[in-house]
Design a protein around this motif. Sequence first.
Motif, mmCIF file in Angstrom:
data_model
loop_
_atom_site.group_PDB
_atom_site.id
_atom_site.type_symbol
_atom_site.label_atom_id
_atom_site.label_comp_id
_atom_site.label_asym_id
_atom_site.label_seq_id
_atom_site.Cartn_x
_atom_site.Cartn_y
_atom_site.Cartn_z
ATOM 1 N N ARG A 116 0.770 -1.412 -0.111
ATOM 2 C CA ARG A 116 -0.126 0.036 -0.070
ATOM 3 C C ARG A 116 0.991 1.164 -0.137
ATOM 4 N NH1 ARG A 116 -2.330 -3.333 4.003
ATOM 5 N NH2 ARG A 116 -4.230 -4.318 3.425
ATOM 6 N N GLN A 120 -1.097 2.708 7.060
ATOM 7 C CA GLN A 120 -2.692 3.242 7.118
ATOM 8 C C GLN A 120 -2.989 2.602 8.634
ATOM 9 O OE1 GLN A 120 -4.330 1.142 3.825
ATOM 10 N NE2 GLN A 120 -4.182 2.905 2.227
ATOM 11 N N THR A 206 -3.867 10.240 9.345
ATOM 12 C CA THR A 206 -3.333 9.021 8.782
ATOM 13 C C THR A 206 -4.649 8.241 7.936
ATOM 14 O OG1 THR A 206 -1.863 8.801 10.713
ATOM 15 C CG2 THR A 206 -2.296 6.862 9.244
ATOM 16 N N PRO A 207 -4.408 7.896 6.928
ATOM 17 C CA PRO A 207 -5.515 7.228 6.254
ATOM 18 C C PRO A 207 -6.003 6.117 6.902
ATOM 19 C CG PRO A 207 -3.705 6.910 4.706
ATOM 20 C CD PRO A 207 -3.204 7.688 5.965
ATOM 21 N N ASN A 209 -7.739 2.241 6.382
ATOM 22 C CA ASN A 209 -8.149 1.167 5.330
ATOM 23 C C ASN A 209 -9.467 0.537 5.689
ATOM 24 O OD1 ASN A 209 -8.190 -0.620 3.340
ATOM 25 N ND2 ASN A 209 -6.690 -1.731 4.401
ATOM 26 N N ARG A 212 -14.696 3.303 8.828
ATOM 27 C CA ARG A 212 -14.319 4.214 10.196
ATOM 28 C C ARG A 212 -15.219 4.214 11.255
ATOM 29 N NH1 ARG A 212 -10.935 8.403 8.372
ATOM 30 N NH2 ARG A 212 -11.720 9.709 10.106
#
Length: 410
Positions: A116, A120, A206-207, A209, A212
């Motif tokens: 990636r 993440q 921070t993303p 994955n 949420r």
Amino acid sequence: MAQVARDYAWRPARADVLPHAQGVKVGGRVPMRVLLLDASGKLTNALEKTALILEASGPSGKKVSENLEVALGASFVDLALTAMEPGLTKLVVRQPQDQILESSNFVLIAHDHLARPGPQLMFRVSGERDSNVRADRVSYERIAVYYMDSRPARFPIQVWLTWNHGEVKPNPLIIKKGEHYAEAHWTSGSPVANANVFIADIKPATPVNGPREATINFVEPVSGVAFLNPPATMSIVDDYSLHARFYDLAGNFVKTFDKRKVTVSTSIPIVRFKPDARETDWDFQTDLIPTGWGKAEIKVATPGYPPFTHTIVITYLDVLWLCMAGGLLGGLAGVFISPIARWGWRFSASVMVGIPAALLACWAYVVRALPVAPAGILHSRIAVLGVSLTAGWAGVFVFRKIAAALGMEV
């Protein structure tokens, strides 16, 4: 019921699994502990050898299972599983007999080379009964955030949450430098369906994955099921309306939102239940019907909880004396209503013929008829007295007819 709740509160009520390491590389060994908890969530000892099954499911759906056994008097068992594939592996521990609640958890298997674009986070919830958590302010759902990278976090990451029911501690979750995850506990004091928790903010950004947010159910705080009014003794001719109800940690009766299956059984087949299983949300009622005499252990159970047991004694002496008295009276009636019977024969006939006939008829009635008869007036001393009176009279009547046919004067 409060005494029952106290007696059963310290017994194993739930199994749980705790990984001792996160971020193990593929092929490595993941140390973990499977433990037994009581109704209040505290570590407790096994009352007997307790078989458990640990199932691990990887991101691709690949599954492995491990059969475990917690020794008598022990509280946990340690093991190590081989890390199967990178990503989050779901762990579920359960008992084959389904007499304690199951639980779930996750363990992170690290990537050797992250495909990636950069680090993440992954957001997951886990806990008892597949996210159906008892609303007792003690049981909790785990809320965990995992740092997905080939290396641990290089700086602290704060994950702030928001939710619509219950209490979450701590908030924010903080993935510390050099670690792979952070965890919070979500509790509630009242049942609610579809409770939600969301990631509100992440610092530094921070993303994430995957999802949420997560949805779970807080359910009624059932600690077990027990008989409400079990007798200590009962006669072989009695039938008894037996009730069982769900209770909480304080011994209060609990009405559940959904119906749950309740079953009753016995260790020795000298009693039967009608019905022996039914789904209920409040009160389980069954007829307890003796089919023999002696001592038996009766049991009531619902999936996921320890069974409640009670010892009952089935007696027969009162029925025996009632049969003898009824046979004597029936025999005397059969003799006295006969205008040709000799006075000296009357009492002897009632004893020698009436009582044995009554005992034989009552034995057939109690052993053969009552076990299949519906609950009601047939299961009573009045019915037994009626049978013995009739049998005593009929015995003397038949004996007199046979004697007359043989030319004997009685």
